[in-house]
Design an enzyme around this catalytic site. Structure first.
Site, PDB file in Angstrom:
ATOM      1  N   TRP A 322       1.195  -1.431   0.049  1.00 40.32           N
ATOM      2  CA  TRP A 322      -0.095  -0.091  -0.076  1.00 40.32           C
ATOM      3  C   TRP A 322       0.220   1.287   0.771  1.00 40.32           C
ATOM      4  O   TRP A 322       0.188   2.269  -0.567  1.00 40.32           O
ATOM      5  CB  TRP A 322      -0.696   0.490   0.921  1.00 40.32           C
ATOM      6  CG  TRP A 322      -0.124   0.391   2.440  1.00 40.32           C
ATOM      7  CD1 TRP A 322       1.050  -0.694   3.361  1.00 40.32           C
ATOM      8  CD2 TRP A 322      -0.567   1.606   3.469  1.00 40.32           C
ATOM      9  NE1 TRP A 322       0.834   0.311   4.234  1.00 40.32           N
ATOM     10  CE2 TRP A 322       0.405   1.236   4.625  1.00 40.32           C
ATOM     11  CE3 TRP A 322      -1.222   2.310   3.633  1.00 40.32           C
ATOM     12  CZ2 TRP A 322       0.360   1.701   5.913  1.00 40.32           C
ATOM     13  CZ3 TRP A 322      -1.709   3.111   4.686  1.00 40.32           C
ATOM     14  CH2 TRP A 322      -0.658   3.280   5.179  1.00 40.32           C
ATOM     15  N   GLU A 464       0.002  -2.911  12.283  1.00 42.37           N
ATOM     16  CA  GLU A 464      -0.356  -4.322  12.118  1.00 42.37           C
ATOM     17  C   GLU A 464       0.984  -4.851  13.209  1.00 42.37           C
ATOM     18  O   GLU A 464       0.058  -6.550  12.971  1.00 42.37           O
ATOM     19  CB  GLU A 464       1.026  -4.509  11.168  1.00 42.37           C
ATOM     20  CG  GLU A 464       1.030  -3.613   9.189  1.00 42.37           C
ATOM     21  CD  GLU A 464       1.478  -4.230   8.855  1.00 42.37           C
ATOM     22  OE1 GLU A 464       3.092  -4.570   9.085  1.00 42.37           O
ATOM     23  OE2 GLU A 464       1.583  -4.759   7.287  1.00 42.37           O
ATOM     24  N   LYS A 574       1.965   0.661  16.236  1.00 40.66           N
ATOM     25  CA  LYS A 574       3.100   0.135  15.735  1.00 40.66           C
ATOM     26  C   LYS A 574       3.278   1.662  14.507  1.00 40.66           C
ATOM     27  O   LYS A 574       4.896   2.127  13.639  1.00 40.66           O
ATOM     28  CB  LYS A 574       3.229  -1.264  14.369  1.00 40.66           C
ATOM     29  CG  LYS A 574       4.628  -1.181  13.462  1.00 40.66           C
ATOM     30  CD  LYS A 574       4.123  -2.365  12.216  1.00 40.66           C
ATOM     31  CE  LYS A 574       5.531  -2.732  10.923  1.00 40.66           C
ATOM     32  NZ  LYS A 574       5.140  -3.514  10.438  1.00 40.66           N
TER      33      LYS A 574
END
Lengths: 752, 752
Positions: A322, A464, A574
């Site tokens: 992405w 994530e 994260k």
């Protein structure tokens, strides 16, 4: 001026690392690589080999040698030069001053060091560039200056001993060698790509006996071509031979000049000038970043992905994430829209791979690969990291739950259209992408009858470390935006291009898009706190800090994320989904953005190289209501712009090498400069500009290309101006500052 | 006849363990406990204390002392007896023969051993029972026989130092003591339950100087009562005092006789007689199991759960799991339907807890607790096990994804109705349960438009090692059955009890039940292989065996399951969902059952004590088409019937103690005998009987109570017979063998 511990700049165009020692080999090799989007050649010394992380990575050479990871091939090294004096090899002397310099204005890199064999020593200077004029070509000039009398011998040619992460992608290498020319041919074992490398060289003067002060120069031209290239009518060997030979004829200086001219064209729109008393470090780090984002990008093709680590190494498989649409592409969108277009056409060409993924997983439409190579089929393995404590593989769900990749691409299609007005692209490519994404997301969502709304469950958002979450706000919101884009483009096509629309055979799918768009739940800011919950139940997780979690680690390379990492059951992220959301959708009220930035920023561990620029961009925007944040914005800007120069990210996680250039962070430096401090954003289909110049800076100047019109923006503490070049041929609608939309004529200016 | 390594039986009614050594203290204490469903007292020696795992657990005393686990209180020990000879304590001598015997016909347990202090020794015999006549009462008779002259001193009374898993549930214990009587009172610290223990004792003869062969007997009556009991009008202290005093007046023999009479009533319908040459071990193990299932069950109340470990210890919080309806209850359904009714009324009383859970998690209706105590609120903590390798807690999703608990209960309601014809229960309680479950499952399912069907995703099925799976066939099928039950009961209520139906305010929810029932996806057998995939993607998992996985373990106490256990990405199951499905729904074609049994049986690691009986039951059924399976059925039957006697299950997983009596396995022994070998099943609302008698057995005889009618079944190799007692008052419709449904008159018989 010093940029970091090891790095300085003298003019703001180049970066110089004064400690190019072997223990920093991975970092130096990446930062000081040369490249052009077709090929990347690491910034190693010419005498180094596989154990020195020498690599030359060529786009579109994906191969799976180990049966697990499909990655770019590292091709034979045609710039290999070994020296010996009086019969003994000369090697780099780390005890003496050395430096490596990259001038991003021309793309030339220079190593300067002293080589010794204990009795003799020589000053060795290595200049090198990858041509932006002939993408197959890299040139190198090694100049050796003797400090005392010596018999110098030079060994050069093609060295097949190169660094490769997962197996040997060269197979049997067939070499030829004659005076001043060597070739190597091979075929990648799994994907059967024919690769040819030619290396031509000249010595000057042609003498091996040197006196103190004498110098000798070895000029090499290395060219690489593959059977996957579009421009190899007579095969890769012919092509590489032709490039190498004609370059060596032309000479280093002339070939560099031709490439530098192309770089000048790039910089004409891509450069962002920061002025001020001590801005040179920021300036150089920014240009370094912009340059690296460009050389990571296969702009020569519309069928290739931008690798997450570009062509600096094989990590992340030379494939697109992405990052490509959310980080790399926006840095071209307003400066080199033709590159943005190529990137999106790549996504159109890989629709079938995305359709196959959707079908395999039981969805409809196009579920883009989390790791996308040339076909668009999912390259992300089910087990990405290993648990370093037990040695067992971890089932990460990047490939099946991180569905925001599809709406990320769809909304970028519409933004590209907004900025360029490129209707042809929408008709030929964009509409199909957006419709297939709308169909996909409509098949992924869940309707909850008793809440009369659609929800999106079992997600993995940008953060994530938290897998298997529900209604993750970034994902839900981009899904909503993507559905809106599909409906808008569908409406436009129905009016303007009904035949093409009919071809796309949307049928009654549009009714479902509309229904999902209307009833999709997107978490809202709390009425009192203004906080948006990152996902259902996030606020109930342990409220702690990255620092506390660091102390809970059992092993330094532990993966912090799902399923059992230290961050999973905590509010530590994260990367910050909610702040990321504001970067993508700047229409949230500023007080909402401020409250959430204040909440989420200290909870972010910056476990991703994508997070710093996002913080910087949003902090800069918030400076209008929270002036103190400008300093934090500058800090985060420097963090992203020097992330590779200072090598602040982990090279390896859970046994997986993830080093190399962080191209999204590189592009993020541009984004921070132009979208953050420059205040450029795209909202409601229009470009808006509301700059926030840091106090220590005097001004920021950058170009914008909107609907083919070249604009120049200068933002300063005394006011801001955007001008339209007299050579433009159309008016541009803009929103500047708090004003209403205004039209800018060719030759005109808006000041505020 | 020997039953296992340590255990023998002499008559088929008692089990005798010949090695009651301290290293087997947990096992012995559980197997040889006494109990009656109100109280459970572990089979420890009277001189043991907390470190010997002494515990007396009382139903309805749930308390959370450590802030995490709510568990039953372990109350002060009123049967404590310490002996000394010539001033030195006598202790159990493990070097001399000892045994402990449990006679389940009367519920009496006897320990026989030699106690010594180095110079003196005595034969000590301890008889003990918990009264089924007065549930508050336990009695004990310690007889000491001197082997030589000694001055014996006896210390008795109430010992508060008892075993407790998670914290002290007694708080301040107020004691009184006078001649022959002691009392202890306390209040559980968190839940504020008042607990009283009274202990009365008598010595006989009243002499402390013993000659060789002389004996002395200490008779104790311990009674416990709590403020939660229904029968303590003057408070728990009065009640315990009264029970203890009147029992000691009555005497041990008479009190035992009164209790044994009650046990005889129980055995009248509950007994299953196995005849044959060497069936005594199977017979005794089966009765042992039936008895333990009964003493685990708080049949005296319709507002209490059956603990997964009964009243044998505090593991699993003295709370109900799906085990209750799928294992414990079916063992009463055809023998003591009033107990089955109480269990289901308990589920009705806990509907509000289940509603709260559903609401909290965003569903409608009743989502029953995975671990259900007295209120029905979820007792299962988010983090149940620890990862023994890292020491970090594991987020198991028993509490949020194991949704089959709700349909399990609903379908049991309908089965109870089928067997008993108890319309009043359906009207008052059952319909509400079933409707709330139907509403819940309808809110849990996901409609997938492009497949035009409902699916159930993010599940945890009975095979708990595979979390977060989709369309797990057991769950999907029981959900479908439960919805069918709701529709049937709704239809019946609409006809027969429209007013009550109106009260239940179903409204248009029934339309949604119908829609989900019609369109719910239930994985079907493959046309060729006949295999049913356990869940989406199961067949793509690594095909390996439990033995291979054992070798992958890093730590012997590792949890094999989700998220990172060795079984997660393999086809190895903790317990076999598909075989379990056939146990619950016997209507699958036999060839489908055979194919799936053959596939799944070797892949089951029997990580749950629930799996053996399920294999046994289905294997026995399959013997009609695969005769060899009868031997495997017998093996699995013995495995479930001796699971506790032989202590074959792990006591501790991931740092969590899970030992004690496995009441579901105990009940499973009955199920195997009657539903497996006896061939009894409930299909299409009728009881069917198709026995499969193992070759080594001569016959099996058991009772059935159907719609209030007492039937007796004897199955043998010469033929089968079911008789209806002449005292019955109604005909019973039955299906025997392959025949069509037949009616059995009072006094009549069906033979086949």
């Amino acid at each position: 001026m010093q940029i970091g511990e090891h790095v300085r700049t003298d003019t703001g165009w180049e970066v110089v690392d004064e400690s190019p020692t072997d223990d920093r080999g991975i970092t130096i090799g990446s930062n000081f690589m040369i490249g052009n989007g077709y090929v990347g050649y690491r910034g190693t010394r010419p005498d180094q080999r596989a154990d020195g992380f020498v690599g030359c990575f060529v786009s579109d050479t994906h191969d799976m040698a180990d049966g697990v990871r499909r990655e770019l091939a590292s091709v034979p090294n045609g710039l290999y030069v070994r020296l010996s004096a009086d019969g003994l090899p000369l090697t780099f002397d780390p005890a003496q001053a050395a430096e490596v310099e990259l001038d991003v204005r021309t793309g030339e890199c220079t190593h300067r060091s002293t080589w010794t064999n204990g009795t003799s020593e020589a000053l060795v200077s290595v200049r090198r560039f990858a041509s932006l004029d002939d993408l197959h070509l890299m040139m190198q000039q090694v100049t050796v200056v003797a400090t005392h009398e010596m018999e110098l011998r030079v060994h050069t040619g093609i060295d097949p001993e190169v660094w490769s992460l997962h197996g040997d992608h060269l197979g049997r290498v067939i070499t030829t060698r004659e005076d001043g020319l060597a070739t190597a041919r091979c075929t990648t074992p799994e994907s059967k790509v024919d690769i040819a490398v030619a290396s031509s060289w000249r010595f000057g003067p042609d003498s091996s006996q040197l006196w103190p002060g004498d110098d000798i120069t070895i000029t090499s031209a290395m060219a690489v071509a593959t059977s996957n290239d579009d421009d190899v009518p007579f095969g890769p060997l012919e092509r590489s031979f032709e490039s190498a030979e004609s370059a060596i004829e032309l000479g280093y200086r002339e070939a560099l000049e031709r490439s530098a001219t192309r770089w000048a064209d790039f910089w004409d729109t891509a450069d962002v000038v920061i002025q001020g008393e001590s801005t040179m470090a920021a300036q150089a780090a920014l240009r370094f970043s912009i340059w690296h984002n460009r050389i990571a990008t296969p702009a020569h093709s519309d069928r290739l992905p931008i690798g997450a680590r570009g062509l600096s190494c094989q990590a992340y498989q030379g494939a697109a994430f992405w990052d490509q649409e959310m980080f790399n592409l926006p840095a071209f969108l307003l400066t080199a829209p033709e590159i943005a277009r190529s990137i999106l056409v790549y996504r159109w060409r890989t629709l079938d791979g995305a359709r196959r993924k959707a079908e395999r997983l039981g969805y409809e439409g196009a579920f883009y690969a989390w790791i996308s190579g040339t076909t668009g089929d999912e390259l992300c393995p089910d087990f990405f990291f290993d648990d370093v404590i037990t040695g067992r593989p971890i089932r990460n769900h990047f490939n099946v739950w991180q569905m925001h990749i599809s709406p990320d691409i769809a909304l970028t299609v519409e933004r590209y259209w907004n900025v360029t007005g490129d209707d042809g692209f929408i008709v030929d490519h964009g509409a199909e992408i957006v419709f297939e994404v709308a169909t996909f997301v409509s098949s992924f969502v869940t309707f909850v009858p008793h809440r009369d709304r659609y929800e999106i469950i079992r997600l993995l958002g940008p953060d994530e470390w938290h897998e298997n979450v529900d209604n993750e706000v970034f994902t839900n919101r981009v899904t909503q935006i993507a559905l809106g884009a599909a409906l808008r483009i569908h409406g436009w096509m129905a009016e303007q291009h009904p035949d093409r629309l009919a071809e796309l055979d949307v049928g009654d799918r549009v009714d479902r898009w509309r229904d999902v768009h209307e009833k999709l739940y997107v978490p809202e800011p709390d009425a009192d706190s203004l906080l948006i919950e990152q996902f259902d139940g996030f606020f109930a997780l342990e409220d702690t800090t990255p620092e506390v979690l660091s102390e809970r680690l059992i092993h330094p390379e532990e993966y912090w994320g799902w399923p059992n990492g230290v961050a999973v059951h905590t509010q530590v992220s994260k990367q910050p989904d909610v702040v990321q959301l504001f970067a993508v959708d700047p229409t949230y009220p500023l007080d909402v953005q401020r409250a959430n930035y204040a909440f989420y920023e200290p909870r972010c561990a910056h476990g991703s190289s994508l997070s710093h620029s996002v913080h910087a961009t949003v902090a800069a925007r918030l400076a209008s209501i929270e002036p103190d944040l400008i300093d934090q914005a500058v800090e985060y800007f420097m963090a992203t712009a020097t992330l590779d120069l200072e090598s602040t990210q982990q090279d390896s996680v859970g046994g997986t090498f993830i080093g190399g250039m962080h191209t999204a962070a590189n592009a993020g430096a541009y984004q921070t400069a132009v979208f953050g401090f420059g205040g450029v954003r795209i909202a409601d289909g229009r470009v808006c500009i509301a700059p926030a110049v840091p106090p220590a800076w005097t001004s920021i100047t950058f170009a914008l290309v909107i609907r083919g019109q070249r604009l120049d923006v200068t933002a300063s503490h005394d006011g801001h101006v955007v001008t339209s070049r007299p050579t433009n041929d159309a008016r541009v609608e803009l929103v500047v500052g708090d004003a209403d939309p205004a039209e800018l004529e060719p030759g005109g200016a808006l000041r505020w």
